[in-house]
Design a protein around this motif. Structure first.
Motif, PDB file in Angstrom:
ATOM      1  N   VAL B  32       0.849  -1.195   0.000  1.00 57.52           N
ATOM      2  CA  VAL B  32       0.000   0.000   0.000  1.00 57.52           C
ATOM      3  C   VAL B  32       0.888   1.251   0.000  1.00 57.52           C
ATOM      4  CG1 VAL B  32      -1.654   1.339   1.375  1.00 57.52           C
ATOM      5  CG2 VAL B  32      -1.988  -1.138   1.087  1.00 57.52           C
ATOM      6  N   HIS B  43      -0.994   7.451   1.811  1.00 59.46           N
ATOM      7  CA  HIS B  43      -1.210   6.089   2.288  1.00 59.46           C
ATOM      8  C   HIS B  43      -2.675   5.932   2.745  1.00 59.46           C
ATOM      9  CE1 HIS B  43      -0.735   2.665   5.076  1.00 59.46           C
ATOM     10  NE2 HIS B  43       0.370   2.365   4.430  1.00 59.46           N
ATOM     11  N   GLN B  47      -5.884   3.526   1.491  1.00 58.13           N
ATOM     12  CA  GLN B  47      -6.639   2.700   2.444  1.00 58.13           C
ATOM     13  C   GLN B  47      -8.132   3.028   2.443  1.00 58.13           C
ATOM     14  OE1 GLN B  47      -4.063   3.431   5.847  1.00 58.13           O
ATOM     15  NE2 GLN B  47      -3.497   1.261   5.856  1.00 58.13           N
ATOM     16  N   ALA B  51      -9.332  -1.732   1.588  1.00 63.62           N
ATOM     17  CA  ALA B  51      -9.122  -2.044   3.006  1.00 63.62           C
ATOM     18  C   ALA B  51      -7.798  -2.778   3.227  1.00 63.62           C
ATOM     19  CB  ALA B  51     -10.293  -2.876   3.531  1.00 63.62           C
ATOM     20  N   THR B  52      -7.412  -3.606   2.258  1.00 65.20           N
ATOM     21  CA  THR B  52      -6.186  -4.397   2.408  1.00 65.20           C
ATOM     22  C   THR B  52      -5.382  -4.408   1.112  1.00 65.20           C
ATOM     23  OG1 THR B  52      -7.262  -6.419   1.640  1.00 65.20           O
ATOM     24  CG2 THR B  52      -7.353  -6.002   4.010  1.00 65.20           C
ATOM     25  N   ARG B  53      -4.107  -4.808   1.231  1.00 65.25           N
ATOM     26  CA  ARG B  53      -3.238  -4.990   0.056  1.00 65.25           C
ATOM     27  C   ARG B  53      -3.871  -6.005  -0.883  1.00 65.25           C
ATOM     28  NH1 ARG B  53       0.526  -8.969  -1.276  1.00 65.25           N
ATOM     29  NH2 ARG B  53       2.147  -8.297  -2.725  1.00 65.25           N
TER      30      ARG B  53
END
Lengths: 200, 200
Positions: B32, B43, B47, B51-53
């Motif tokens: 991310v 960053h 996000q 929500a996630t990589r």
């Protein structure tokens, strides 16, 4: 044990640990630290055998290619002194596909190495030279088979070589379970059957 | 601009930044943090959209597949309303090979994604479903071409589909400069010519 042999053996042990890391966790995890941990030796011991991560990766890939060549040679013993080029190509191709645990380990190492090569000039040169050498071996077999009348004289050896190597493109289909290993072998055999269909 | 559209656009911008990171530095760098930096946003903003990589990777891959499908559709316009299945397959296959910058970006994304799938159960499911879907599309074209007498009735549609998809195995040869793009196209054309050689 002579020192030279011991040195080589330790490097191979580390290379096999690196393969397991690549196979199970991906090449992003193939750091000196994680490989040392997987091999069950100290970080410093790995550094004694490999000055850099890159040197370790290059050795692990060369060793994977040697092991694949060794498996091909072993399989070919069943075919006698002068194997038919169709059998030779079949063994080479099937050992490059992830159809059993050893071949899967070297196949994953090889796929990761190609991607690594795209961002590392030294690995790029090594990977290109290795693949060029492998390609030349296959082209030599194809040319000889044409000269021997086993493959039709109307076939272009360079194109046939590229089409044979393209069969490694079955790898993602096998790895992701999209097709069964049996279906991959059927495809390889079908391709080889047509290539040698003009056999005199 | 409506919020829904803006949201989608931002996700696509982030996905393109992720492709560039994967293409230029490798998927190990597709965090991310690095993707945010490449996209020129914070960053926290990344996000907000992912929500996630993993969610970011999955979207980037789905978007790569859509873009490839879009390029195929664009190229097919030149062939009129009912393109010959040989032309259809040729366009699909050549857009999957790294023969121009856009195709190279999506090809590298795809290769990295397959390797990532081997160590991530969720990505594995997504990658398998995506590849299964793509394989079914190709098999449908092959079956129709057999029904229309354009491919010999003696050909097995499943095996022919696997052999067509295997042509993506030319990718490492092109990427490492072992063969020229022209030689890859010759191999694809040679394979297609033989597949449709029984055309009535």
């Amino acid at each position: 044990m002579p020192k030279q042999v011991d040195h080589r053996e330790r490097r191979e042990t580390i290379a096999r640990a690196l393969w397991r890391v690549v196979e199970q966790r991906g090449i992003a995890h193939a750091s000196v630290r994680e490989v040392a941990q997987e091999a069950g030796i100290s970080h410093g011991a790995v550094q004694h055998y490999f000055a850099t991560r890159e040197e370790m990766l290059v050795f692990a890939m060369d060793f994977a290619s040697e092991q694949t060549a060794g498996r091909v040679a072993d399989s070919l013993r069943a075919f006698g002194d002068r194997p038919h080029p169709r059998d030779l190509l079949r063994v080479m191709l099937t050992e490059m596909l992830p159809l059993h645990p050893d071949a899967r380990a070297t196949s994953r190492m090889s796929a990761a190495y190609v991607l690594e090569a795209l961002h590392d000039a030294n690995i790029h040169t090594r990977a290109r030279d290795g693949l060029t050498h492998g390609r030349e071996l296959v082209e030599q077999i194809v040319r000889q088979a044409i000269a021997d009348g086993r493959i039709g004289a109307d076939r272009d050896p360079a194109t046939e070589t590229n089409l044979l190597l393209a069969l490694t493109g079955l790898t993602p289909l096998i790895e992701l379970g999209v097709i069964e290993p049996e279906a991959a072998l059927t495809a390889v055999d079908q391709h080889l059957e047509r290539l040698f269909s003009g056999e005199a």
